[in-house]
Design a protein around this motif. Structure first.
Motif, short mmCIF file in Angstrom:
data_model
loop_
_atom_site.label_atom_id
_atom_site.label_comp_id
_atom_site.label_asym_id
_atom_site.label_seq_id
_atom_site.Cartn_x
_atom_site.Cartn_y
_atom_site.Cartn_z
N VAL A 155 -118.56 -44.59 17.96
CA VAL A 155 -120.01 -44.55 17.80
C VAL A 155 -120.45 -45.47 16.66
O VAL A 155 -121.49 -46.15 16.75
N MET A 156 -119.66 -45.54 15.60
CA MET A 156 -120.03 -46.37 14.46
C MET A 156 -119.98 -47.85 14.79
O MET A 156 -120.61 -48.67 14.10
N THR A 157 -119.25 -48.25 15.83
CA THR A 157 -119.18 -49.66 16.18
C THR A 157 -120.42 -50.15 16.91
O THR A 157 -120.66 -51.36 16.98
N PHE A 158 -121.23 -49.22 17.45
CA PHE A 158 -122.43 -49.62 18.18
C PHE A 158 -123.52 -50.07 17.19
O PHE A 158 -123.74 -49.40 16.17
N PRO A 159 -124.21 -51.17 17.47
CA PRO A 159 -125.38 -51.55 16.66
C PRO A 159 -126.57 -50.67 17.02
O PRO A 159 -127.27 -50.92 18.01
N SER A 160 -126.77 -49.62 16.24
CA SER A 160 -127.72 -48.57 16.63
C SER A 160 -129.14 -49.09 16.81
O SER A 160 -129.82 -48.75 17.78
N LEU A 161 -129.63 -49.92 15.89
CA LEU A 161 -131.01 -50.38 15.98
C LEU A 161 -131.23 -51.26 17.20
O LEU A 161 -132.22 -51.10 17.93
N ILE A 162 -130.29 -52.17 17.46
CA ILE A 162 -130.44 -53.06 18.61
C ILE A 162 -130.41 -52.28 19.91
O ILE A 162 -131.22 -52.50 20.82
N LEU A 163 -129.48 -51.32 20.02
CA LEU A 163 -129.40 -50.52 21.24
C LEU A 163 -130.63 -49.65 21.43
O LEU A 163 -131.11 -49.47 22.55
N THR A 164 -131.14 -49.11 20.32
CA THR A 164 -132.35 -48.28 20.42
C THR A 164 -133.51 -49.08 20.96
O THR A 164 -134.27 -48.61 21.82
N ILE A 165 -133.67 -50.30 20.48
CA ILE A 165 -134.77 -51.15 20.93
C ILE A 165 -134.55 -51.58 22.38
O ILE A 165 -135.47 -51.58 23.21
N ALA A 166 -133.31 -51.95 22.70
CA ALA A 166 -133.02 -52.48 24.03
C ALA A 166 -133.16 -51.43 25.11
O ALA A 166 -133.56 -51.73 26.25
N GLY A 202 -122.02 -39.38 10.16
CA GLY A 202 -121.91 -39.24 8.71
C GLY A 202 -121.62 -37.81 8.29
O GLY A 202 -120.76 -37.56 7.42
N PHE A 203 -122.33 -36.86 8.88
CA PHE A 203 -122.08 -35.45 8.56
C PHE A 203 -120.69 -35.03 9.01
O PHE A 203 -119.99 -34.28 8.31
N PHE A 204 -120.27 -35.51 10.17
CA PHE A 204 -118.94 -35.17 10.68
C PHE A 204 -117.85 -35.60 9.71
O PHE A 204 -116.92 -34.82 9.41
N ARG A 205 -117.93 -36.80 9.18
CA ARG A 205 -116.88 -37.30 8.30
C ARG A 205 -116.83 -36.52 6.98
O ARG A 205 -115.75 -36.22 6.48
N ILE A 206 -118.00 -36.21 6.43
CA ILE A 206 -118.03 -35.44 5.19
C ILE A 206 -117.45 -34.05 5.39
O ILE A 206 -116.60 -33.57 4.62
N VAL A 207 -117.91 -33.37 6.43
CA VAL A 207 -117.47 -32.00 6.69
C VAL A 207 -115.98 -31.97 7.04
O VAL A 207 -115.25 -31.08 6.59
N ARG A 208 -115.52 -32.91 7.84
CA ARG A 208 -114.10 -32.95 8.21
C ARG A 208 -113.22 -33.10 6.97
O ARG A 208 -112.22 -32.39 6.81
#
Length: 331
Positions: A155-166, A202-208
């Protein structure tokens, strides 16, 4: 309450009884937090915005203003506000929008309601999903941990802003086909789903990471030895010890989501006009920033103040909930 007996410094044989109050971790955290003036100021600003967001209809009714009412009389022949500073007057405390004559204060109030709603809901769903998955991965380990960790990396590898717009157009169209009302309801649902997809990592990594450390502690071993099941250990023993970092991280994520919604609306892929949104106001103000710079400054400054207040509050919470932080010293 603990009683301590001490001898008078004058050598008198009489004993003085002194009372020392024992403080709980919550009380110690609150004492550290209230010494941070910037955090207290940030809390005050956040509470103020929450108040106007909750009571937006009542406030605008009392002031006699509306976010969508057009006041053409407040504009000149060129569509610009009459008077100086964007038409600020006793009727319109922060002026009016060029071209429409809508009251800026009313739109700011309703824009705060929308932005805080998006931020709070996005933070809630991201925190809940990330916390549950982090607890499961950190405690169960093995294949569950491997799968969820690799999924978070993906999930972190996806460009979130670009995908959200597209994907905003096909995404909202698909939601409308599934029965979601078209327009802003579909846009808001789409934003929530995008937030759910990208925001939990982000929450997953901290909690894990915290769970991996806590699962080896003595109180967990004692609960396991007494026959407690995984569900009890995860949610009754480990989870209560994670609220500190979770609250601090959530308070930092919320202003990021508020700014994210404003950015998407500014780019034209968020909320649709005429619904009041700070991002839409900033987008419209770009066309008038030379003739009416006040219209550009007011929503921009308001967004800056709210985001800054949240970050000051989150810094104060982080320091208060972490007694080992060098920035806070117990007096």
């Amino acid at each position: 309450m603990t009683d301590v007996l001490s001898v008078d410094e004058r050598g008198d044989d009489s004993l003085l009884v002194t009372s020392i109050e024992s403080k709980s971790p919550k009380r110690l955290s609150w004492d550290r937090f209230k010494r941070d003036r910037f955090a207290i100021a940030g809390l005050g600003v956040v509470v103020f915005f929450l108040f106007i967001a909750i009571f937006a209809p009542l406030i605008t009714k009392i002031l006699g203003i509306s976010p969508n009412a057009l006041d053409r009389d407040s504009l000149n022949d060129y569509g610009l506000p009459n008077g100086r500073f964007g038409g600020i007057s006793g009727k319109h405390w922060l002026g009016v929008e060029p071209g429409t004559g809508r009251d800026i204060l009313a739109r700011l109030i309703y824009g705060a309601r929308l932005s805080l709603f998006v931020g709070l809901v996005a933070t809630l769903i991201s925190t809940s999903l990330g916390m549950v998955l982090g607890l499961l991965a950190g405690y169960l380990r093995g294949r569950v941990d491997t799968f969820l960790s690799r999924l978070s990396d993906l999930v972190m590898t996806f460009p979130s802003l670009i995908l959200t717009i597209a994907l905003v157009r096909p995404g909202t169209q698909r939601l409308e086909a599934m029965g979601v009302p078209e327009g802003n309801p579909a846009r808001l649902t789409y934003l929530m789903l995008v937030t759910l997809f990208f925001g939990w990592v982000g929450f997953f990594r901290i909690v894990r990471g915290q769970t991996l450390a806590l699962r080896e502690r003595e109180f967990v071993e004692a609960a396991r030895s007494s026959g407690a099941g995984p569900g009890h250990i995860i949610f009754r023993q480990i989870a209560p010890n994670l609220w500190g970092p979770i609250i601090a991280l959530a308070s930092m994520s919320l202003p990021a989501y508020v700014a994210y919604e404003a950015a998407l609306s500014f780019l034209g892929v968020g909320i649709i006009a005429p619904t009041a949104s700070w991002g839409i106001m900033l987008q419209d103000s770009v066309h008038f920033y030379r003739a009416d710079p006040t219209y550009f400054f007011i929503p921009g400054a308001t967004l800056f103040v709210l985001v800054m207040a949240f970050y000051l509050l989150s810094e104060g919470l982080r320091d208060a909930l972490d007694p080992k932080n060098d920035r806070q010293q117990v007096a």
